[in-house]
Motif scaffolding. Structure first.
Motif, mmCIF file in Angstrom:
data_model
loop_
_atom_site.group_PDB
_atom_site.id
_atom_site.type_symbol
_atom_site.label_atom_id
_atom_site.label_comp_id
_atom_site.label_asym_id
_atom_site.label_seq_id
_atom_site.Cartn_x
_atom_site.Cartn_y
_atom_site.Cartn_z
ATOM 1 N N VAL A 129 9.460 3.911 -1.179
ATOM 2 C CA VAL A 129 8.719 5.129 -0.821
ATOM 3 C C VAL A 129 8.411 5.141 0.670
ATOM 4 O O VAL A 129 8.600 6.170 1.350
ATOM 5 C CB VAL A 129 7.434 5.250 -1.658
ATOM 6 C CG1 VAL A 129 6.526 6.347 -1.130
ATOM 7 C CG2 VAL A 129 7.773 5.506 -3.118
ATOM 8 N N LEU A 130 7.955 4.015 1.216
ATOM 9 C CA LEU A 130 7.643 3.955 2.648
ATOM 10 C C LEU A 130 8.883 4.147 3.512
ATOM 11 O O LEU A 130 8.824 4.829 4.542
ATOM 12 C CB LEU A 130 6.958 2.633 2.984
ATOM 13 C CG LEU A 130 5.526 2.493 2.516
ATOM 14 C CD1 LEU A 130 5.000 1.089 2.809
ATOM 15 C CD2 LEU A 130 4.636 3.535 3.162
ATOM 16 N N PHE B 215 6.195 -3.389 -8.082
ATOM 17 C CA PHE B 215 5.299 -2.475 -7.372
ATOM 18 C C PHE B 215 5.579 -2.511 -5.876
ATOM 19 O O PHE B 215 5.703 -1.464 -5.233
ATOM 20 C CB PHE B 215 3.835 -2.832 -7.646
ATOM 21 C CG PHE B 215 2.868 -1.834 -7.095
ATOM 22 C CD1 PHE B 215 2.397 -0.809 -7.892
ATOM 23 C CD2 PHE B 215 2.422 -1.910 -5.782
ATOM 24 C CE1 PHE B 215 1.503 0.131 -7.403
ATOM 25 C CE2 PHE B 215 1.531 -0.975 -5.277
ATOM 26 C CZ PHE B 215 1.074 0.042 -6.088
ATOM 27 N N ILE B 216 5.686 -3.714 -5.323
ATOM 28 C CA ILE B 216 5.958 -3.860 -3.887
ATOM 29 C C ILE B 216 7.315 -3.242 -3.542
ATOM 30 O O ILE B 216 7.454 -2.569 -2.521
ATOM 31 C CB ILE B 216 5.919 -5.352 -3.474
ATOM 32 C CG1 ILE B 216 4.522 -5.928 -3.679
ATOM 33 C CG2 ILE B 216 6.381 -5.546 -2.038
ATOM 34 C CD1 ILE B 216 3.458 -5.339 -2.777
ATOM 35 N N LEU C 235 7.028 0.583 -3.693
ATOM 36 C CA LEU C 235 6.247 1.011 -2.532
ATOM 37 C C LEU C 235 7.083 0.952 -1.257
ATOM 38 O O LEU C 235 7.019 1.856 -0.417
ATOM 39 C CB LEU C 235 4.993 0.149 -2.399
ATOM 40 C CG LEU C 235 4.007 0.535 -1.314
ATOM 41 C CD1 LEU C 235 3.454 1.941 -1.550
ATOM 42 C CD2 LEU C 235 2.871 -0.482 -1.256
ATOM 43 N N PHE D 87 -4.158 1.720 -3.705
ATOM 44 C CA PHE D 87 -2.769 1.250 -3.711
ATOM 45 C C PHE D 87 -2.699 -0.267 -3.599
ATOM 46 O O PHE D 87 -1.845 -0.909 -4.187
ATOM 47 C CB PHE D 87 -1.960 1.878 -2.566
ATOM 48 C CG PHE D 87 -1.387 3.206 -2.909
ATOM 49 C CD1 PHE D 87 -0.434 3.343 -3.902
ATOM 50 C CD2 PHE D 87 -1.800 4.336 -2.238
ATOM 51 C CE1 PHE D 87 0.099 4.575 -4.225
ATOM 52 C CE2 PHE D 87 -1.277 5.579 -2.547
ATOM 53 C CZ PHE D 87 -0.327 5.695 -3.545
ATOM 54 N N TYR D 88 -3.594 -0.843 -2.827
ATOM 55 C CA TYR D 88 -3.607 -2.279 -2.593
ATOM 56 C C TYR D 88 -4.077 -3.035 -3.837
ATOM 57 O O TYR D 88 -3.726 -4.194 -4.034
ATOM 58 C CB TYR D 88 -4.511 -2.561 -1.402
ATOM 59 C CG TYR D 88 -4.401 -3.920 -0.785
ATOM 60 C CD1 TYR D 88 -3.170 -4.540 -0.599
ATOM 61 C CD2 TYR D 88 -5.535 -4.594 -0.350
ATOM 62 C CE1 TYR D 88 -3.078 -5.786 -0.020
ATOM 63 C CE2 TYR D 88 -5.456 -5.844 0.226
ATOM 64 C CZ TYR D 88 -4.226 -6.431 0.387
ATOM 65 O OH TYR D 88 -4.135 -7.665 0.955
#
Length: 151
Positions: free
Chosen positions: A131-132, A124-125, A128, A84-85
């Motif tokens: 989602v988090l 992307f960030i 993410l 993921f990173y």
């Protein structure tokens, strides 16, 4: 024949200050991407050795029947974290290298490409983060429901 509107005729020009800002952003993005790649490497090393370390810990008394598989699970978790990173770090690296190339070669296509990678990085960030936040909301909700059911 239709005449183009004033908006369609508008062409954005970067002044010296804006160019200097982008050059400095590219330098810091390059630095952060290199640090990110080092972090990914460390995560992968931990993923490889986590299986051994956590398997040894899993075989300790009190871990139950699933103690031995704990190491493999932790290795997989670290590997997924590295995967993921990778993407935001890669996008940041491509942004910085293309931005440097754009100013070195006076190449507007490279600058456009670099900004596309920066967009991908932030997209992307952002996804993410959504989602988090959803995962945190579910954990919070289930914690409240668990607390109410325990009464």
């Amino acid at each position: 024949m239709e005449e183009a509107s004033a908006f369609e005729k508008f062409e954005l020009q970067l002044d010296t200050t804006a160019k200097d800002f982008i050059k400095e952003i590219a330098k810091w993005a390059y630095f952060l991407s290199i640090i990110g790649f080092i972090g990914i490497g460390l995560l992968l090393i931990i993923a490889v050795f986590a299986g051994t370390i956590f398997s040894a810990m899993g075989s300790m008394p009190g871990m139950g029947a699933y103690g031995g598989s704990f190491g493999a699970a932790m290795g997989a978790v670290y590997f997924l974290m590295a995967a993921f990173y990778f993407f935001p770090v890669y996008y940041l690296f491509k942004f910085s290298s293309n931005a440097k190339k754009a100013f070195r070669d006076n190449d507007s296509e490279a600058l456009t490409s670099s900004l596309g990678y920066l967009k991908s990085h932030y997209k992307f960030i952002g996804i993410l983060m959504i989602v988090l936040l959803a995962v945190y909301a579910f954990v919070f909700l289930f914690a409240i429901l668990g607390g109410l059911m325990a009464r």
